[in-house]
Design an enzyme around this catalytic site. Structure first.
Site, mmCIF file in Angstrom:
data_model
loop_
_atom_site.group_PDB
_atom_site.id
_atom_site.type_symbol
_atom_site.label_atom_id
_atom_site.label_comp_id
_atom_site.label_asym_id
_atom_site.label_seq_id
_atom_site.Cartn_x
_atom_site.Cartn_y
_atom_site.Cartn_z
ATOM 1 N N HIS A 1 0.832 -1.206 0.000
ATOM 2 C CA HIS A 1 0.000 0.000 0.000
ATOM 3 C C HIS A 1 0.864 1.252 0.000
ATOM 4 C CE1 HIS A 1 -3.215 -2.666 1.342
ATOM 5 N NE2 HIS A 1 -4.079 -1.682 1.200
ATOM 6 N N ASN B 1 8.271 -3.956 3.209
ATOM 7 C CA ASN B 1 6.850 -3.658 3.421
ATOM 8 C C ASN B 1 6.383 -4.021 4.822
ATOM 9 O OD1 ASN B 1 4.102 -3.097 2.820
ATOM 10 N ND2 ASN B 1 3.754 -5.243 2.319
#
Length: 278
Positions: A115, A148
């Site tokens: 994201h 991430n």
DNA sequence: TTTTGTGT
């Protein structure tokens, strides 16, 4: 006869101009509400920096059909008394992107669907609809798992859990940085999607005397590095991305805000070494 | 409470 056609054409033109004006005014209002001092613009007209703005609830996306990536996302965060995030939605194709990027386009690549506008912070501040839109593939870049799930997750957690309560309101702009070599740009992809070599995150406290903190983190981290190792100036991020952040900021203020690294007041030392959750 | 892949 030609007079009537000319008149019809004139009426149509006026209609189009009025409609375009209304659309543009409304669109500008929406962008202004979601982006302090203007959405990022590109410095030079090159294919890799041209992008278009996708509107979502709670955040904007600067989408590049050449990189097949968001070049930036922009959103505000506020303190929330009782933060609640709904269950994680499924990733979704975004039909506004020119290229078909499906939820399974990253399968087997070794890269995470990372994201840019983060699920948790957007969900708690902007609600369920905004949360679902963070799972559009137009908000996703290929990220290495250690980046991430570990270091970038730590940074996102610090922003919403420490910086937002400390300052009340934040403007965040975040996005990818790509290799300089043209061949890398062409070849280094997950399917159609170009793989960034780093990501940036700019956090601004929007006030009369704004302050900013910016990070530039390479993909190849292990994940437990102290966050303050990656603090940079906004000017450095502009040099690496070719973007101009906060274009409506007066020149003098921009020099102060973007040209120097000032970590005083952020209490970075308290949060730079928190352990990763995953 | 906060990140994902896995493989059907």
């Amino acid at each position: 006869m030609w007079r009537r056609q000319a008149r019809n054409l004139g009426v149509s033109l006026v209609f189009v101009m009025v409609a375009t004006g209304l659309w543009y005014t409304q669109e500008r209002d929406y962008r202004d509400r979601l982006s302090w001092m203007g959405v990022p613009t590109w410095e030079v007209l090159s294919p890799t920096s041209v992008h278009r703005v996708l509107r979502n609830d709670g955040f904007l996306v600067g989408w590049s059909d050449v990189r097949v990536n968001p070049l930036w996302v922009s959103y505000t965060l506020q303190t929330v008394d009782d933060p609640r995030a709904g269950p994680r939605p499924d990733f979704q194709r975004d039909w506004r992107t020119l290229w078909p990027i499906a939820a399974d386009s990253y399968f087997g690549s070794g890269y995470d669907r990372g994201h840019l506008a983060p699920n948790y912070a957007i969900a708690t501040v902007h609600g369920r609809g905004a949360q679902q839109q963070t799972f559009l593939m137009s908000n996703i870049s290929p990220q290495r798992p250690d980046f991430n799930r570990r270091l970038w997750q730590r940074l996102e957690e610090v922003v919403i859990d420490h910086f937002a309560p400390r300052f009340g309101t934040l403007q965040v702009v975040t996005g990818p940085v790509f290799p300089e070599r043209f061949l890398d740009n062409v070849l280094n992809r997950v399917g159609l999607v170009e793989i960034p070599e780093a990501f940036y995150k700019i956090i601004v406290v929007p006030a009369d005397q704004p302050v900013a903190l910016a990070f530039l983190v390479p993909q190849n981290v292990r994940g437990n590095e102290p966050l303050d190792r990656y603090v940079v100036s906004i000017d450095e991020i502009e040099a690496r991305t070719g973007l101009n952040f906060f274009p409506n900021l007066p020149e003098g203020a921009a020099r102060v805000l973007e040209g120097q690294v000032r970590t005083q007041g952020w209490e970075l030392e308290k949060v730079a070494r928190l352990p990763s959750r995953f």
